[in-house]
Write an enzyme that holds these catalytic residues in place. Structure first.
Site, PDB file in Angstrom:
ATOM      1  N   GLY A  50       0.646  -1.218   0.448  1.00  0.00           N
ATOM      2  CA  GLY A  50      -0.300  -0.355  -0.282  1.00  0.00           C
ATOM      3  C   GLY A  50       1.056   1.083  -0.243  1.00  0.00           C
ATOM      4  N   ASP A 109       0.911   3.379   5.059  1.00  0.00           N
ATOM      5  CA  ASP A 109      -0.010   3.572   4.148  1.00  0.00           C
ATOM      6  C   ASP A 109      -1.336   4.174   5.241  1.00  0.00           C
ATOM      7  OD1 ASP A 109      -0.820   1.313   4.680  1.00  0.00           O
ATOM      8  OD2 ASP A 109      -1.792   0.503   2.442  1.00  0.00           O
ATOM      9  N   ASP A 112      -4.557   2.447  11.326  1.00  0.00           N
ATOM     10  CA  ASP A 112      -5.841   1.979  11.171  1.00  0.00           C
ATOM     11  C   ASP A 112      -5.662   1.484  12.823  1.00  0.00           C
ATOM     12  OD1 ASP A 112      -8.703   1.446  11.576  1.00  0.00           O
ATOM     13  OD2 ASP A 112      -8.447  -0.266  10.007  1.00  0.00           O
ATOM     14  N   LYS A 140      -6.479   6.942  10.251  1.00  0.00           N
ATOM     15  CA  LYS A 140      -8.161   6.684  10.776  1.00  0.00           C
ATOM     16  C   LYS A 140      -8.768   7.463  12.241  1.00  0.00           C
ATOM     17  CE  LYS A 140     -10.117   2.783   7.199  1.00  0.00           C
ATOM     18  NZ  LYS A 140     -10.568   2.223   7.001  1.00  0.00           N
ATOM     19  N   PHE A 161     -13.791   2.788   4.619  1.00  0.00           N
ATOM     20  CA  PHE A 161     -12.538   2.063   3.925  1.00  0.00           C
ATOM     21  C   PHE A 161     -12.325   3.290   2.108  1.00  0.00           C
ATOM     22  CE2 PHE A 161     -10.991  -1.422   0.811  1.00  0.00           C
ATOM     23  CZ  PHE A 161      -9.834  -1.969   1.671  1.00  0.00           C
ATOM     24  N   ASP A 168      -5.813  -0.450  -1.818  1.00  0.00           N
ATOM     25  CA  ASP A 168      -6.280  -1.215  -2.519  1.00  0.00           C
ATOM     26  C   ASP A 168      -7.826  -2.683  -2.246  1.00  0.00           C
ATOM     27  OD1 ASP A 168      -4.888  -3.171  -0.321  1.00  0.00           O
ATOM     28  OD2 ASP A 168      -5.796  -4.979  -2.505  1.00  0.00           O
ATOM     29  N   ARG A 174      -5.314   0.873  -7.428  1.00  0.00           N
ATOM     30  CA  ARG A 174      -3.979   1.272  -6.532  1.00  0.00           C
ATOM     31  C   ARG A 174      -3.514   2.565  -7.223  1.00  0.00           C
ATOM     32  NH1 ARG A 174      -2.076  -1.825  -2.079  1.00  0.00           N
ATOM     33  NH2 ARG A 174      -2.348  -4.365  -2.850  1.00  0.00           N
TER      34      ARG A 174
HETATM   35  P1  5GP Z   1      -3.936  -1.928  11.221  1.00  0.00           P
HETATM   36  O1  5GP Z   1      -2.960  -2.622  11.201  1.00  0.00           O
HETATM   37  O2  5GP Z   1      -3.612  -0.162  11.787  1.00  0.00           O
HETATM   38  O3  5GP Z   1      -4.867  -1.774  11.474  1.00  0.00           O
HETATM   39  O4  5GP Z   1      -4.251  -1.963  10.051  1.00  0.00           O
HETATM   40  C1  5GP Z   1      -3.458  -0.899   8.550  1.00  0.00           C
HETATM   41  C2  5GP Z   1      -3.599  -1.742   7.427  1.00  0.00           C
HETATM   42  O5  5GP Z   1      -4.796  -2.190   7.322  1.00  0.00           O
HETATM   43  C3  5GP Z   1      -2.604  -1.006   6.465  1.00  0.00           C
HETATM   44  O6  5GP Z   1      -1.529  -0.984   5.984  1.00  0.00           O
HETATM   45  C4  5GP Z   1      -3.788  -1.445   5.356  1.00  0.00           C
HETATM   46  O7  5GP Z   1      -3.368  -2.087   4.371  1.00  0.00           O
HETATM   47  C5  5GP Z   1      -5.164  -1.763   6.227  1.00  0.00           C
HETATM   48  N1  5GP Z   1      -6.254  -0.860   5.926  1.00  0.00           N
HETATM   49  C6  5GP Z   1      -6.884   0.198   6.564  1.00  0.00           C
HETATM   50  N2  5GP Z   1      -7.497   0.427   6.620  1.00  0.00           N
HETATM   51  C7  5GP Z   1      -7.889   0.738   4.995  1.00  0.00           C
HETATM   52  C8  5GP Z   1      -8.809   1.610   3.922  1.00  0.00           C
HETATM   53  O8  5GP Z   1      -9.277   2.128   4.793  1.00  0.00           O
HETATM   54  N3  5GP Z   1      -8.208   1.196   2.792  1.00  0.00           N
HETATM   55  C9  5GP Z   1      -7.120   0.112   2.507  1.00  0.00           C
HETATM   56  N4  5GP Z   1      -7.324  -0.101   1.175  1.00  0.00           N
HETATM   57  N5  5GP Z   1      -6.600  -0.236   3.981  1.00  0.00           N
HETATM   58  C10 5GP Z   1      -6.739  -0.814   5.122  1.00  0.00           C
HETATM   59 MG    MG Z   2      -1.090  -2.651   4.367  1.00  0.00          MG
END
Ligand code: 5GP
Ligand code: MG
Length: 192
Positions: A50, A109, A112, A140, A161, A168, A174
């Protein structure tokens, strides 16, 4: 493809301006590490896939002698019987086991839950870098959850999202130049 988009959340010009701004902040912080005038040993660690486009734009605003070492981390939610469970599968493709003397910038990227970045940061910290900073394109808003802090975030976004600019859905979108929100029926065709 355009018919799949609900709205553009952040357009390409805003992205470009902000990426430039954040690069300036990174430059300023790294140059503070060089009080004695020595050339820094800088390593950027982008998390695939990402951060691909983000990092490509960011590095062109960083006129520094730096190396890029890619890392791939897949996170898998635990099954229903493991309510807290998130399992990480790490493939550190190209990272030396000893990072001493290196100033490391870890790039993802989107932040979350923060678990992906926290896991990667822990792995890198174990390799003894001279400094370790974290940078994300998007952060986020997730009220009520405790998560790691990042050093640089280009944009804070609502808990939607999103895709585009490297992010993606099912491997697609992407290449969209803006950061966009998809229509609900893209996720559940024919049900909305
Ligand atoms: P975390 O480990 O912080 O919960 O998640 C991060 C990963 O989840 C990011 O690197 C990404 O790949 C994916 N992700 C989280 N939210 C989104 C979103 O809104 N859109 C997309 N495409 N990927 C997300
Ligand atoms: Mg990721």
């Amino acid at each position: 493809m355009q018919q799949d988009f609900q709205q553009v959340l952040i357009d390409r010009q805003r992205i470009a301006d902000r990426v430039h701004e954040v690069a300036q902040a990174i430059l300023a912080d790294l140059s503070r590490e060089t009080a004695d005038g020595q050339t820094l040993d800088i390593t950027l660690v982008p998390i695939l896939t990402g951060s691909l486009i983000f990092v490509a734009d960011l590095i062109r605003h960083l006129p520094l002698r730096l190396r890029i070492r890619l890392v791939s981390i897949s996170s898998y939610p635990g099954c229903a019987t493991q309510s807290q469970g998130v399992t990480f599968q790490q493939q550190l493709t190209d990272i030396p086991s000893d990072l001493s003397g290196q100033h490391v910038l870890l790039i993802d990227d989107i932040l979350d839950s923060g678990r992906t970045l926290a896991a990667a940061r822990t792995l890198l910290a174990q390799r003894n870098p001279a400094s370790l900073r974290t940078c994300v394109l998007l952060r986020k808003q997730r009220p009520g959850i405790q998560r790691m802090e990042v050093d640089y975030a280009c944009f804070d976004i609502p808990d939607h999202f999103i895709v585009g600019y490297g992010l993606d859905y099912n491997g697609y979108y992407r290449n969209v130049p803006d950061i966009v929100q998809l229509k609900p029926d893209v996720f559940a065709p024919g049900q909305s």
